[in-house]
Design an enzyme around this catalytic site. Structure first.
Site, PDB file in Angstrom:
ATOM      1  N   ASN A  44      39.486  64.485  31.585  1.00 26.19           N
ATOM      2  CA  ASN A  44      38.760  63.320  31.043  1.00 26.19           C
ATOM      3  C   ASN A  44      39.666  62.596  29.905  1.00 26.19           C
ATOM      4  O   ASN A  44      39.802  61.546  29.800  1.00 26.19           O
ATOM      5  CB  ASN A  44      37.374  63.782  30.442  1.00 26.19           C
ATOM      6  CG  ASN A  44      37.410  64.973  29.572  1.00 26.19           C
ATOM      7  OD1 ASN A  44      37.701  65.932  30.012  1.00 26.19           O
ATOM      8  ND2 ASN A  44      37.003  64.714  28.320  1.00 26.19           N
ATOM      9  N   GLY A  75      25.726  65.938  33.829  1.00 28.03           N
ATOM     10  CA  GLY A  75      27.200  66.310  34.239  1.00 28.03           C
ATOM     11  C   GLY A  75      26.977  67.882  33.479  1.00 28.03           C
ATOM     12  O   GLY A  75      27.517  68.648  34.037  1.00 28.03           O
ATOM     13  N   THR A  76      26.777  67.822  32.199  1.00 28.00           N
ATOM     14  CA  THR A  76      27.008  68.911  31.419  1.00 28.00           C
ATOM     15  C   THR A  76      26.139  70.264  31.948  1.00 28.00           C
ATOM     16  O   THR A  76      26.430  71.180  32.060  1.00 28.00           O
ATOM     17  CB  THR A  76      26.538  68.841  29.871  1.00 28.00           C
ATOM     18  OG1 THR A  76      27.533  67.645  29.125  1.00 28.00           O
ATOM     19  CG2 THR A  76      26.486  69.730  28.912  1.00 28.00           C
ATOM     20  N   SER A 102      28.643  63.632  37.612  1.00 28.43           N
ATOM     21  CA  SER A 102      27.677  62.752  36.778  1.00 28.43           C
ATOM     22  C   SER A 102      27.451  61.470  37.315  1.00 28.43           C
ATOM     23  O   SER A 102      28.478  60.694  37.219  1.00 28.43           O
ATOM     24  CB  SER A 102      27.925  63.011  35.390  1.00 28.43           C
ATOM     25  OG  SER A 102      27.068  62.505  34.517  1.00 28.43           O
ATOM     26  N   ALA A 103      26.472  61.092  37.439  1.00 36.67           N
ATOM     27  CA  ALA A 103      26.023  59.665  38.123  1.00 36.67           C
ATOM     28  C   ALA A 103      26.635  58.400  37.321  1.00 36.67           C
ATOM     29  O   ALA A 103      27.135  57.385  37.684  1.00 36.67           O
ATOM     30  CB  ALA A 103      24.685  59.513  38.402  1.00 36.67           C
ATOM     31  N   CYS A 138      37.278  63.095  13.226  1.00 40.44           N
ATOM     32  CA  CYS A 138      37.207  63.048  11.928  1.00 40.44           C
ATOM     33  C   CYS A 138      36.062  63.840  11.328  1.00 40.44           C
ATOM     34  O   CYS A 138      34.900  63.348  11.527  1.00 40.44           O
ATOM     35  CB  CYS A 138      37.505  61.779  11.302  1.00 40.44           C
ATOM     36  SG  CYS A 138      37.819  62.234   9.380  1.00 40.44           S
ATOM     37  N   THR A 195      10.411  69.172  37.178  1.00 33.81           N
ATOM     38  CA  THR A 195      10.312  67.870  37.897  1.00 33.81           C
ATOM     39  C   THR A 195      11.260  66.941  38.093  1.00 33.81           C
ATOM     40  O   THR A 195      12.052  66.628  37.149  1.00 33.81           O
ATOM     41  CB  THR A 195       9.092  67.046  37.215  1.00 33.81           C
ATOM     42  OG1 THR A 195       8.004  68.008  37.115  1.00 33.81           O
ATOM     43  CG2 THR A 195       8.725  65.861  38.025  1.00 33.81           C
ATOM     44  N   GLN A 197      35.083  63.047  36.576  1.00 28.53           N
ATOM     45  CA  GLN A 197      35.860  61.848  36.139  1.00 28.53           C
ATOM     46  C   GLN A 197      36.234  61.246  37.486  1.00 28.53           C
ATOM     47  O   GLN A 197      36.511  60.147  37.421  1.00 28.53           O
ATOM     48  CB  GLN A 197      37.024  62.007  35.231  1.00 28.53           C
ATOM     49  CG  GLN A 197      36.428  62.437  33.862  1.00 28.53           C
ATOM     50  CD  GLN A 197      36.027  61.194  33.236  1.00 28.53           C
ATOM     51  OE1 GLN A 197      36.373  59.928  33.580  1.00 28.53           O
ATOM     52  NE2 GLN A 197      35.365  61.218  32.128  1.00 28.53           N
TER      53      GLN A 197
HETATM   54  N1  PLP Z   1      33.014  66.830  32.255  1.00 26.43           N
HETATM   55  C1  PLP Z   1      33.700  65.797  32.008  1.00 26.43           C
HETATM   56  C2  PLP Z   1      35.270  65.983  32.766  1.00 26.43           C
HETATM   57  C3  PLP Z   1      33.297  64.643  31.426  1.00 26.43           C
HETATM   58  O1  PLP Z   1      34.239  63.698  31.463  1.00 26.43           O
HETATM   59  C4  PLP Z   1      31.898  64.649  30.928  1.00 26.43           C
HETATM   60  C5  PLP Z   1      31.477  63.677  30.236  1.00 26.43           C
HETATM   61  O2  PLP Z   1      32.377  62.768  29.564  1.00 26.43           O
HETATM   62  C6  PLP Z   1      31.105  65.670  31.233  1.00 26.43           C
HETATM   63  C7  PLP Z   1      31.587  66.765  31.993  1.00 26.43           C
HETATM   64  C8  PLP Z   1      29.896  65.618  30.751  1.00 26.43           C
HETATM   65  O3  PLP Z   1      29.127  64.984  31.496  1.00 26.43           O
HETATM   66  P1  PLP Z   1      27.598  64.160  30.990  1.00 26.43           P
HETATM   67  O4  PLP Z   1      27.975  63.204  30.205  1.00 26.43           O
HETATM   68  O5  PLP Z   1      26.673  63.534  32.330  1.00 26.43           O
HETATM   69  O6  PLP Z   1      26.896  65.242  30.248  1.00 26.43           O
END
Ligand code: PLP
Length: 393
Positions: free
Chosen positions: A160, A75-76, A208-209, A334, A246, A188
């Site tokens: 999130n 997802g990132t 993100s799966a 922390c 790939t 989310q």
């Molecule tokens: N964006 C949101 C709102 C998320 O909650 C997360 C993961 O916690 C991400 C992006 C990142 O996804 P990934 O863990 O697949 O990189």
């Protein structure tokens, strides 16, 4: 963990278990059907056919065309490609103007840090929209913030940390009126809410799966046909030139199986989890002193409850619950003995002495009423213990 009870997982926003039917669907693509989807021979063609099918399934689930779906490594990465891809396209189209990006102070780091880097290293001007005490953006503020040189707006669908839903569809309509590409991080949402790119008025959307009962390491980026986009990663021509590398065929098959699995469960689970969530919220607010709900009371993810406790260290509370066999999360971190509150909570106007004691409890398809009862039973003494420790400190 010192309890003999079965461990209780209440951190479904961090990740979800892969559904058995999802791992079964993926299985052949680790072994018998291992081909590279770019190869011309029949091993490759079999993999490419599976990839096409996975793309079609995800496109259909989002009400998008298959060709608008790009598989990514997480997802990132999907968020990164969206922001950079549109920003770089704007830079290519207009090298004279620095360009302006609008986002919010409550985004996940995947968007927040990318926007910040586009600002500091690439010179894009950055506007962070205000959010209210529930973490919500006012669409009128988006309208006011859009300038002639605005190249992108990015506002997440569901937060999130605090579960708040944003008025994405209205924001998207404003962006479309002004011809500004609009991205949303919907990572989310899909296990609990329907996602239709047309209704949301988005040009780019990240998923993100592993957040909807699929595998880790697979992201999806929807890019509406015609959206200006320069691939930020360079390499081969995979994914129609939008994301080289790939493709993880087993992962893509898993993402497609997971989106179908969660679409079947979603409505019934959302109704069930909303009831459990509300019982949890009412129970916590009634049984623990000096606690507040964080995020919106009603416009929030069905599976999401989050709180802040005054004069409690979030990590100590998390560990106290872990000792009781209950897995949750906190927004405070922390680093080198110095507790830092979440910037999302601070942006919502929550005072530091409350924000340091944040707790996120996220329910999922396997959460039972009994698990919520156990948490409600255990939490008051865990908070009391963590509060006593933090006051001593
Ligand atoms: N964006 C949101 C709102 C998320 O909650 C997360 C993961 O916690 C991400 C992006 C990142 O996804 P990934 O863990 O697949 O990189």
């Amino acid at each position: 963990m010192s309890t003999t009870r079965r461990p209780i997982y209440l951190d479904y926003s961090a990740t979800t278990p892969v559904a058995p039917e999802v791992s079964a669907a993926m299985q052949p693509y680790w072994s018998d059907l291992f081909g590279n989807a770019s190869s011309l021979h029949h091993f490759g063609r079999d993999a490419a056919a599976a990839l096409d099918e996975a793309r079609a399934v995800i496109g259909c689930a989002l009400d998008a065309r298959a060709g608008e779906i790009v598989f990514t490594g997480c997802g990132t990465e999907a968020d990164n490609l969206a922001l950079r891809g549109v920003a770089f396209a704007a830079r290519r189209a207009n090298s004279g103007s620095p360009g302006h990006i609008i986002t919010t102070p409550v985004e996940h780091h995947a968007v927040e840090a990318t926007a910040r880097q586009l600002h500091t290293l690439f010179g894009f001007d950055l506007t962070l929209l205000p959010v209210d005490g529930c973490g919500q953006v006012n669409p009128d503020d988006v309208r006011r913030a859009i300038r002639r040189d605005t190249v992108l707006v990015s506002v997440m669908l569901a937060n999130n940390e605090v579960g708040t839903l944003q008025p994405v569809s209205e924001i998207g309509a404003i962006c479309r009126e002004h011809g500004v590409p609009f991205h949303t991080d919907a990572i989310q949402a899909p296990a609990y809410l329907p996602i239709h790119v047309g209704e949301l008025n988005v040009d780019l959307l990240a998923l993100s799966a592993h957040k909807f009962y699929g595998p880790k390491g697979v992201g999806v980026l929807y890019i509406r046909e015609g959206t200006p986009y320069v691939p930020p990663m360079t390499g081969g021509g995979h994914e129609r030139g939008r994301r080289p590398g790939t493709v993880n065929v087993a992962g893509a098959v898993g993402a497609a199986a997971a989106i179908q699995y969660s679409a079947r469960q979603r409505d019934a689970q959302a109704a069930r989890l909303t009831r459990l969530r509300d019982r949890l919220i009412q129970g916590v607010l009634a049984s623990v002193p000096d606690v507040r709900l964080s995020g919106h009371p009603t416009e929030r993810l069905p599976n999401h409850a989050s709180f802040v406790f005054k004069h409690v260290d979030g990590e100590s509370l998390l560990m106290a619950l872990d000792v009781e066999g209950i897995a949750v999360s906190t927004g405070s971190a922390c680093t080198s003995g110095n507790p830092e509150p979440s910037s999302v909570l601070l942006a919502m106007g929550i005072p530091r002495e409350w924000a340091l004691g944040s707790l996120r409890v996220t329910l999922g398809y396997h959460t039972t009423e009994e698990e919520i009862n156990i948490l409600l039973d255990v939490l008051p003494r865990c908070v009391a213990r963590a509060r006593a420790a933090s006051l001593e400190f």
